[in-house]
Design an enzyme around this catalytic site. Structure first.
Site, PDB file in Angstrom:
ATOM      1  CG  HIS A  15      -3.580  -3.887   2.747  1.00 58.38           C
ATOM      2  ND1 HIS A  15      -2.717  -3.437   3.724  1.00 58.38           N
ATOM      3  CD2 HIS A  15      -4.106  -2.775   2.163  1.00 58.38           C
ATOM      4  CE1 HIS A  15      -2.726  -2.114   3.734  1.00 58.38           C
ATOM      5  NE2 HIS A  15      -3.566  -1.689   2.797  1.00 58.38           N
ATOM      6  CD  GLU A  20      -1.445  -6.581   5.055  1.00 56.76           C
ATOM      7  OE1 GLU A  20      -1.639  -5.417   5.451  1.00 56.76           O
ATOM      8  OE2 GLU A  20      -1.005  -6.847   3.918  1.00 56.76           O
ATOM      9  CB  CYS A  73      -0.975  -0.048   1.171  1.00 57.63           C
ATOM     10  SG  CYS A  73      -2.339   1.136   1.030  1.00 57.63           S
TER      11      CYS A  73
END
Length: 545
Positions: A514, A516, A378
């Site tokens: 993202h 994650e 990001c």
């Protein structure tokens, strides 16, 4: 019809209700049940999207674009169920809905009150979130006794009356502290917490007692006596080095057997082979990897919870223990990049605002020039573009308009139009509201051939979650490409640059999304696996063990 397990907390906050509930959910899922989880947050904010990470920790983004509590990250990492907008709601959202109904005249002129109108809305949302699940675990944020939590506790008390007998269960998480001066554990705080819960009409069926050591049987019997519970319903929830041990610790004490029995379910024993495999990998690493996480919010590592977990998952799959260097970006500005010397790889995560930005850019330059593996997520991707523009493309004043609205070289700029997860057009204007105005949720990304990204994912089209307002400025595609920056991932309509790489670097990748948020300990995530392999290779090149 769904069955409900209500998870409450007492004595102090931050005892780990989310992880404990998710661990129980994993045990129930291992018995073949379809499990979902809900988090009910008592604060007035409509969602945590605009809250400071120092106060709230990470904002977890769901596939359907909800900005939610970090506990939903625990839920998705422990369960196979994907969470969504229905799985997290706040006092603010409940009151907003009730007031909107009152304005429309839905209450037909009645006086609108906490009971029944607010509690009815809470119950409606719980049942909506539990739809299609065999069991729904419902976590109530805060602690018993908080003023803010009272409507939620009253709502679940009512649900226990309204649902069929045997379809609800109350699990209460408390603290049993050890006093070094007295040389013993103290049960009184737990007794008082249970008494307060019972005073509002809720009798817990199970107690999870957080402690830094196993709780002796006589202490558990004493707690059970004062709580109207058998000793077997008082479970030791002891501190552990990894949250992924919790399912096995609970199973060893018979928690899932007790819950299944209380809910009237007849199920086979759980298949815990996956969790045993995770713990085996955790206990037998073949080496260590050091990852530097250069961020703005490292003073509260919960701000990067999903990111840390994703790296740990990659370490498990590579049989490596992961040691984190949480580096405050402002320290890089004052002390220089020498503080990154120990790192086998560098990661700059997402974030907002200008504080520490130059430290992050210096860290990215260090990774680029020293050939250290780099992953930018990001803002970490955006600043990689800024760094490249300044030091490789000759645009010395390049910046993001978020950080410098007057920059003469706005390589990153405000995104004013995009598609939401349902494919509808969304818009934002300068000076508009901050809350709920970002590009959020799962989006398709098309990867270019012969790239690090496609090598990692193994497929051309991927789906990842987003949370951003700013984007790569397409005016600078050609000049930065001529300087050596490669664009290897694009939005489905090819309008947005979503992945950038440096072909002359061993492993340098920035992504706008993202990754994650979709990693879990069972399957990991391909991009973090690739990043981990690059970090291991870097460590081997440096001659470290």
């Amino acid at each position: 019809m769904s069955k409900y397990i209500f998870v409450t907390g007492g004595v102090v906050s931050s005892l780990g209700k989310g992880a404990a509930g998710a661990a129980l959910g994993a045990l129930l899922e291992a018995r073949g049940l379809k499990v979902t989880m809900l988090k009910l947050d008592p604060y007035i904010n409509v969602d945590p999207g605009t809250m400071s990470p120092f106060q709230h920790g990470e904002v977890f983004v769901t596939a359907d674009g909800a900005e939610t509590d970090l506990d939903l990250g625990h839920y998705e990492r422990f369960l196979s169920t994907r969470m969504g907008k229905r799985n997290n709601f706040t006092t603010g959202l409940v009151y907003q809905t009730v007031i909107e109904k009152e304005r429309r005249g839905d209450y037909l002129g009645r006086t609108v009150q906490v009971i029944p109108h607010v509690t009815d809305e809470i119950k409606r949302r719980i049942r909506l979130g539990a739809a299609d699940a065999d069991v729904a675990l419902v976590e109530i944020g805060g602690t018993v006794g908080d003023i803010e939590s009272q409507p939620f506790l009253e709502a679940i008390r009512q649900m226990a009356v309204e649902e069929e007998r045997g379809d609800t269960l109350f699990m209460h998480l408390t603290l049993v502290p050890y006093l070094a001066s007295a040389g013993e554990m103290k049960t009184k705080p737990t007794q008082h917490s249970v008494r307060e819960l019972r005073a509002i009409g809720i009798q817990p069926d199970v107690l999870l007692c957080r402690a830094d050591r196993p709780i002796p049987a006589d202490h558990r019997a004493k707690i059970g006596l004062f709580s109207n519970l058998p000793e077997k319903a008082v479970i030791s929830a002891i501190d552990t080095d990894s949250i992924y041990r919790i399912p096995l610790l609970f199973h060893a004490q018979g928690l899932d057997d007790l819950v299944v029995q209380n809910l009237g379910l007849h199920l086979s024993a759980p298949d815990l082979s996956v969790w045993n495999g995770i713990i085996n990998a955790l206990e037998h690493p073949e080496g260590e990897v050091v990852i530097a996480l250069v961020g703005k919010y490292v003073g509260l590592t919960e701000s990067y919870k999903s990111l840390a977990e994703a790296l740990l998952h990659a370490g498990l799959r590579a049989r490596r223990s992961v040691r984190f260097l949480y580096v405050d970006a402002e320290d890089v500005e004052t002390q220089g990049t020498e503080i990154l010397a120990e790192a086998d790889a560098i990661l700059v995560p997402g974030g907002f605002g200008g504080r520490g930005t130059e430290g992050k850019i210096a860290s990215i330059r260090h990774a680029r020039e020293r050939k250290v593996p780099y992953l930018g997520i990001c803002l970490g991707m955006q600043l990689a573009v800024v760094e490249f523009a300044r030091h490789r493309a000759g645009l010395m004043n390049a910046n993001s308009t978020e950080l410098d609205p007057q920059t003469p070289a706005p390589v990153i700029t405000l995104m004013t139009e995009w598609s939401d997860p349902e494919g509808h057009k969304a818009y934002r204007e300068e000076g508009g509201n901050l809350g709920g105005t970002m590009r959020l949720g799962e989006q398709e990304c098309r990867l270019e051939p012969d790239s690090l990204a496609i090598q990692a994912y193994g497929q051309e089209r991927i789906h990842e979650r987003h949370r951003h307002r700013f984007e790569f400025n397409n005016r600078y595609r050609e000049p930065l490409a001529m300087a050596g920056l490669r664009y290897t991932g694009f939005s489905a309509d090819s309008e947005l640059v979503e992945v950038v790489e440096l072909p002359d670097h061993p492993w340098f990748l920035g992504c706008q999304f993202h990754p994650e948020f979709t990693s879990n300990p069972r399957e990991g995530h391909p991009l973090f696996d690739a990043f981990m392999r690059a970090a291991i290779a870097q460590r081997e090149r440096d001659g470290s063990s």
